[in-house]
Design an enzyme around this catalytic site. Structure first.
Site, PDB file in Angstrom:
ATOM      1  N   HIS A  99       0.294 -12.011   1.216  1.00  0.00           N
ATOM      2  CA  HIS A  99      -0.730 -11.194   0.566  1.00  0.00           C
ATOM      3  C   HIS A  99      -1.405 -11.924  -0.593  1.00  0.00           C
ATOM      4  CE1 HIS A  99      -1.714  -6.645  -0.040  1.00  0.00           C
ATOM      5  NE2 HIS A  99      -2.772  -7.397  -0.232  1.00  0.00           N
ATOM      6  N   SER A 139     -12.634  -5.506   1.890  1.00  0.00           N
ATOM      7  CA  SER A 139     -13.682  -4.912   1.040  1.00  0.00           C
ATOM      8  C   SER A 139     -15.071  -5.355   1.495  1.00  0.00           C
ATOM      9  CB  SER A 139     -13.464  -5.261  -0.440  1.00  0.00           C
ATOM     10  OG  SER A 139     -12.279  -4.689  -0.922  1.00  0.00           O
ATOM     11  N   PRO A 140     -15.361  -5.279   2.794  1.00  0.00           N
ATOM     12  CA  PRO A 140     -16.660  -5.749   3.297  1.00  0.00           C
ATOM     13  C   PRO A 140     -17.825  -4.876   2.846  1.00  0.00           C
ATOM     14  CG  PRO A 140     -15.492  -4.610   5.033  1.00  0.00           C
ATOM     15  CD  PRO A 140     -14.525  -4.728   3.891  1.00  0.00           C
ATOM     16  N   LEU A 141     -17.509  -3.684   2.321  1.00  0.00           N
ATOM     17  CA  LEU A 141     -18.548  -2.783   1.813  1.00  0.00           C
ATOM     18  C   LEU A 141     -18.519  -2.705   0.291  1.00  0.00           C
ATOM     19  CD1 LEU A 141     -18.166   0.065   4.469  1.00  0.00           C
ATOM     20  CD2 LEU A 141     -19.793  -1.831   4.452  1.00  0.00           C
ATOM     21  N   GLY A 142     -17.940  -3.717  -0.336  1.00  0.00           N
ATOM     22  CA  GLY A 142     -17.900  -3.736  -1.799  1.00  0.00           C
ATOM     23  C   GLY A 142     -17.215  -2.521  -2.386  1.00  0.00           C
ATOM     24  N   ARG A 143     -16.056  -2.139  -1.773  1.00  0.00           N
ATOM     25  CA  ARG A 143     -15.305  -0.952  -2.214  1.00  0.00           C
ATOM     26  C   ARG A 143     -16.196   0.291  -2.227  1.00  0.00           C
ATOM     27  NH1 ARG A 143     -13.658  -5.399  -4.951  1.00  0.00           N
ATOM     28  NH2 ARG A 143     -11.502  -5.987  -4.509  1.00  0.00           N
ATOM     29  N   GLY A 144     -17.098   0.335  -1.263  1.00  0.00           N
ATOM     30  CA  GLY A 144     -17.977   1.496  -1.107  1.00  0.00           C
ATOM     31  C   GLY A 144     -19.299   1.379  -1.826  1.00  0.00           C
ATOM     32  N   PHE A 145     -19.428   0.413  -2.732  1.00  0.00           N
ATOM     33  CA  PHE A 145     -20.668   0.306  -3.508  1.00  0.00           C
ATOM     34  C   PHE A 145     -21.863   0.044  -2.603  1.00  0.00           C
ATOM     35  CE2 PHE A 145     -23.878  -1.293  -6.321  1.00  0.00           C
ATOM     36  CZ  PHE A 145     -23.596  -0.777  -7.578  1.00  0.00           C
ATOM     37  N   TYR A 147       0.860  -1.192   0.000  1.00  0.00           N
ATOM     38  CA  TYR A 147       0.000   0.000   0.000  1.00  0.00           C
ATOM     39  C   TYR A 147       0.888   1.231   0.000  1.00  0.00           C
ATOM     40  CZ  TYR A 147      -3.589  -3.331   1.592  1.00  0.00           C
ATOM     41  OH  TYR A 147      -4.437  -4.408   1.739  1.00  0.00           O
TER      42      TYR A 147
END
Length: 331
Positions: free
Chosen positions: A127, A206-212, A60
């Site tokens: 990773h 990504s538990p929020l679908g990358r914000g989607f 990152y």
């Protein structure tokens, strides 16, 4: 804050913080560029709220995210669970492929310890699986690092079932980190049950679908030209509208609970097993506070059924990565 156990006695807050979005001008940007000062304040406030689990990686930035996290936790490191990752060859500031040979692992751990400013890393993940290095050699090296006091626990990321079994036969595996959310459920059939059987905790990224799944992005055209999500097939113009149907259901359930869609999405994950600890990405205190409130929400069976009907496994429109990304998962 509530707490959970991953594998091998590692206890963390029920929700952690994915620190990847926190750096300014990094190699993976969602939305507006981060403000490093606000990011540091986000970590500081999260610690005050009882959050103990913070996730970063050498790739990152590369490297700058570990530096930011290290500076933010200075003087507060006690009782925190710091996770970072190795496994990419990084040249000219860019990852150029997987590399988990033992010599590279040892080089990576020394760099991460220095950048984070700590004497040991609590949870050290591979990773991505490196097809050219037997997983037994990887895990054997990590087991040696535990004996040397440089790491506390071994983690894998995006490994397939056979790799997980071989790894666990070599040394205890504490956690598997892979993508998992309401719209990404492919691990449910084989990998989640295997983790439960082997006593391995599961950390959804990504538990929020990358914000989607938060509903805050209303169309593909809202994404800035530097937004990494332009590479995500699920955010494409062809798939966006169909995937918004999932968000509509989440939003309706959120309204009934007086909660946000993000909180419902995280509460759904928490309901999938007591060994699951999601790490929503945050770069601002406002979104961090909202996400951490998910641990207090209990979804009803009717809520869970409605989400299952709206987002059955394998039915989201579009793959979760492009061709290159998909070639590096479930190995």
């Amino acid at each position: 804050m509530k707490y959970r156990n991953l594998g091998n006695g590692l206890k963390t807050s029920a929700l952690g913080i994915g620190c990847m979005p926190m750096i300014k001008g990094g190699n993976i940007v969602y939305g507006l560029d981060a403000d490093p000062d606000e990011a540091a304040k986000t970590i500081d406030e999260a610690i005050d709220m009882g959050v103990t689990f913070f996730d970063t990686a050498e790739v990152y930035g590369p490297f700058s995210n570990e530096i930011l996290v290290g500076e933010a936790i200075r003087g507060k490191r006690d009782k925190l669970v710091i996770a970072t990752k190795f496994g990419f060859e990084i040249q000219g500031g860019k990852p150029v492929g997987a590399n988990s040979n033992p010599a590279h692992i040892r080089k990576s751990i020394e760099g991460s310890l220095q950048r984070l400013g700590v004497d040991h890393i609590d949870l050290y993940y591979q990773h991505r699986v490196d097809p050219s290095t037997p997983i037994e050699d990887v895990v054997g090296t990590l087991a040696d690092l535990i004996k040397e006091g440089k790491i506390g626990h071994i983690g894998l990321s995006e490994a397939g079932p056979e790799t997980i079994k071989r790894a666990a036969a070599t040394a205890p595996i504490t956690a598997l980190q892979s993508e998992y959310s309401i719209w990404e459920r492919d691990i449910e059939q084989d990998i989640l049950p295997l983790c439960k059987e082997l006593g391995i905790g599961f950390v959804p990224y990504s538990p929020l679908g990358r914000g989607f799944l938060t509903g805050q992005v209303k169309s593909h055209d809202e994404l800035d030209r530097d937004d990494w999500r332009l590479n995500d097939p699920r955010f494409s113009k062809e798939n966006f509208a169909n995937n918004m149907k999932i968000v509509d259901v989440i939003t309706a359930i959120a309204a009934a609970h007086g909660a946000s869609p993000a909180q419902i999405s995280l509460a759904w994950l928490l309901a999938q097993g007591d060994n699951i600890v999601p790490i929503p990405g945050s770069k601002r205190r406002l979104t961090m506070r909202d996400s951490m409130g998910a641990s207090d929400i209990i979804l009803s069976q009717a809520d869970l059924a409605a989400i299952d009907a709206a987002a059955p496994a394998g039915q989201t429109s579009g793959p979760r990565y492009g061709e290159l990304g998909m070639s590096m998962v479930r190995l």
